[in-house]
Design a protein around this motif. Sequence first.
Motif, PDB file in Angstrom:
ATOM      1  N   SER A  12       0.778  -1.302   0.025  1.00  0.00           N
ATOM      2  CA  SER A  12      -0.107  -0.043   0.050  1.00  0.00           C
ATOM      3  C   SER A  12       0.839   1.378   0.001  1.00  0.00           C
ATOM      4  N   GLY A  51      -4.169   4.685  -0.084  1.00  0.00           N
ATOM      5  CA  GLY A  51      -5.101   4.985  -1.033  1.00  0.00           C
ATOM      6  C   GLY A  51      -4.795   4.262  -2.366  1.00  0.00           C
ATOM      7  N   GLU A  57      -0.593   6.431   1.795  1.00  0.00           N
ATOM      8  CA  GLU A  57      -1.265   6.512   2.751  1.00  0.00           C
ATOM      9  C   GLU A  57      -2.389   5.276   3.046  1.00  0.00           C
ATOM     10  N   LEU A 117      -7.030   1.868  -6.836  1.00  0.00           N
ATOM     11  CA  LEU A 117      -7.314   2.833  -6.030  1.00  0.00           C
ATOM     12  C   LEU A 117      -8.290   2.757  -5.112  1.00  0.00           C
ATOM     13  N   HIS A 118      -8.316   3.151  -4.030  1.00  0.00           N
ATOM     14  CA  HIS A 118      -9.154   3.204  -3.102  1.00  0.00           C
ATOM     15  C   HIS A 118      -9.907   4.546  -2.848  1.00  0.00           C
ATOM     16  N   LEU A 119     -11.132   4.589  -3.162  1.00  0.00           N
ATOM     17  CA  LEU A 119     -11.824   5.820  -3.092  1.00  0.00           C
ATOM     18  C   LEU A 119     -12.649   5.990  -1.654  1.00  0.00           C
TER      19      LEU A 119
END
Length: 148
Positions: free
Chosen positions: A102, A107, A105, A146-148
Amino acid sequence: PAHRLLAQYTFIQYSKSHVLDIGGTVALPAALGGSTVSLSDIDQWWKNQHTLRFGYETTCFEALTLRAGYALNTSAVPTERARATFSSPGMSHNLTVGAGKSILEGGIDLNGAFEYAFGAGTVGSEGILAGDYSSNAFVIHAGATLHL
């Protein structure tokens, strides 16, 4: 570090694959005689395939995840139906190693893996094309999430 062991069983009903429907004709180039060749369907009559997968994952080194896996596959191709264009008529194996991290941070996740797959089988006089068959594959997997 966190550790996880994973296991999976997969069943694929390839026994429903009876014929590889090709049909049609192909015009040969002039260098090969220039004639037209009829293509015929290929009988398959495959067997069902069973796959056992085992994996290990550990997280260490500042959220770096390391992974390893193994898969054992039964052959769907009966020895009497072996062809150079089908999978090998014998057990096959997959070995995989990879890592993920990861970044930003949490994201974005970056993941990659290397896989080696191999299988082999021998077809005696009962086969359409008697002989030794083997297949090998080297694969690189890469991905970003990509984490939203």
